[in-house]
Design an enzyme around this catalytic site. Sequence first.
Site, short mmCIF file in Angstrom:
data_model
loop_
_atom_site.label_atom_id
_atom_site.label_comp_id
_atom_site.label_asym_id
_atom_site.label_seq_id
_atom_site.Cartn_x
_atom_site.Cartn_y
_atom_site.Cartn_z
N GLN A 1 7.55 66.32 58.10
CA GLN A 1 8.42 67.34 57.51
C GLN A 1 8.35 67.30 55.99
O GLN A 1 8.38 68.35 55.33
CB GLN A 1 9.86 67.14 57.99
CG GLN A 1 10.86 68.03 57.28
CD GLN A 1 12.23 68.04 57.91
OE1 GLN A 1 12.43 68.68 58.93
NE2 GLN A 1 13.19 67.34 57.32
N SER B 1 19.52 58.14 62.25
CA SER B 1 19.22 59.50 62.69
C SER B 1 20.45 60.06 63.38
O SER B 1 21.18 59.31 64.06
CB SER B 1 18.04 59.46 63.68
OG SER B 1 18.00 60.65 64.44
N HIS C 1 25.14 60.96 58.50
CA HIS C 1 25.23 59.50 58.55
C HIS C 1 24.85 58.96 57.17
O HIS C 1 24.57 59.75 56.23
CB HIS C 1 24.32 58.94 59.65
CG HIS C 1 22.92 59.46 59.59
ND1 HIS C 1 22.04 59.17 58.57
CD2 HIS C 1 22.26 60.33 60.41
CE1 HIS C 1 20.90 59.78 58.78
NE2 HIS C 1 20.99 60.51 59.88
N GLU C 2 24.79 57.65 57.06
CA GLU C 2 24.55 57.00 55.77
C GLU C 2 23.24 57.47 55.13
O GLU C 2 23.12 57.51 53.91
CB GLU C 2 24.59 55.48 55.97
CG GLU C 2 24.67 54.65 54.72
CD GLU C 2 25.69 55.12 53.68
OE1 GLU C 2 25.30 55.22 52.51
OE2 GLU C 2 26.85 55.42 54.04
N HIS D 1 21.95 60.50 55.17
CA HIS D 1 22.23 61.74 54.43
C HIS D 1 23.03 61.44 53.16
O HIS D 1 22.77 62.02 52.09
CB HIS D 1 23.06 62.71 55.28
CG HIS D 1 22.37 63.20 56.51
ND1 HIS D 1 22.76 62.82 57.78
CD2 HIS D 1 21.33 64.04 56.68
CE1 HIS D 1 21.99 63.41 58.68
NE2 HIS D 1 21.11 64.16 58.04
N LYS E 1 12.01 59.43 56.73
CA LYS E 1 11.85 59.23 58.18
C LYS E 1 11.06 60.38 58.81
O LYS E 1 10.25 60.16 59.69
CB LYS E 1 13.22 59.13 58.86
CG LYS E 1 13.09 58.93 60.36
CD LYS E 1 14.44 58.81 61.02
CE LYS E 1 15.17 60.12 61.14
NZ LYS E 1 14.54 61.08 62.08
O1 PAF Z 1 15.66 67.41 58.55
C1 PAF Z 1 16.50 68.27 58.92
O2 PAF Z 1 17.68 67.97 59.12
C2 PAF Z 1 16.05 69.70 59.14
O3 PAF Z 1 14.77 69.75 59.64
C3 PAF Z 1 16.20 70.57 57.88
C4 PAF Z 1 15.29 70.11 56.76
C5 PAF Z 1 17.63 70.58 57.40
C6 PAF Z 1 15.82 72.03 58.20
O4 PAF Z 1 16.63 72.56 59.20
#
Ligand code: PAF
Length: 289
Positions: free
Chosen positions: A159, A190, A35-36, A38, A155
């Site tokens: 992570q 998302s 999506h936008e 990414h 977001k």
């Molecule tokens: O954020 C995500 O899409 C995933 O957790 C990642 C970093 C690609 C790892 O699979």
Amino acid sequence: MTLRLDAPAAAREHCAATRDKGTRWGFVPTMGALHEGHLALVRRAKRECGTVCVSVFVNPLQFNDPRDLERYPRDFEGDVRLLSSAGCDMVFTGTLEQFFPEAQGAPQAIRSVDPGPAALGLEGALRPGHFTGVATIVERLFDFVRPECAYFGAKDYQQTLVVRHVARVRGGPRIVVCPTERAPDGLALSSRNALLEPSWRERAPAIHRALLAAREAWRGESLRAAPELARRMHAVLAQSGLSVEYAALRDPEAWTEADPRGALSRAVALIAARAGGVRLIDNLRLDAE
Ligand code: PAF
């Protein structure tokens, strides 16, 4: 035109050969259903590094719920089209066995990577093993691509801390965390939003409203007690019908497993809630302008 490679080993060879000729790779790891949010990462990587590659792999190691893995949205052909329009130079995908040839169909043989201290609490507590799965695939992806910089969205706050830990232990790449992209009503973009039924899609922006309420309280108060800020978020969420898993505060400079009990001098507010069957997360720095 985006070069498309269907095996991680081919991506490794391509990155190595071009790196020898002076190419600096920016890297955006994804699980697809792009999506936008990414694409904003891809454009920034392109601006900053000149050449950008994207991985698309729904990593089973990071799903603690098999149903969640099964229904995670997938659209590789659509992803490739979007990446071409965003100026991505190379996209690659692969199977678990291709990423981890040593596993030979036995995932338990894969060596787990330590996700570090930020894997404790909140997401880590509710999704056992999730961050170990993230750290394990991210380290492997970094090994294949060997990028200068890797780009992640804000977001997924916890992570980003885990990925910084992996990069620190490994000695690179530089991690760039980019702002969360939002729909006009505030909902954080998302891949999971595609799974929301219309009535839940309407209610989901309550997550962002709750974060804004916490920020308003933060700005207006001289006492910045974490429990009081959390109560403000719960009050907004209670009106939405969303099922709240947590609405919590952390010191962004010092991650703690448990909720802080007293006043904070810096704060990030974090929420996880279910809208129907769809689990959504979001966060907001309260001390940023
Ligand atoms: O954020 C995500 O899409 C995933 O957790 C990642 C970093 C690609 C790892 O699979």
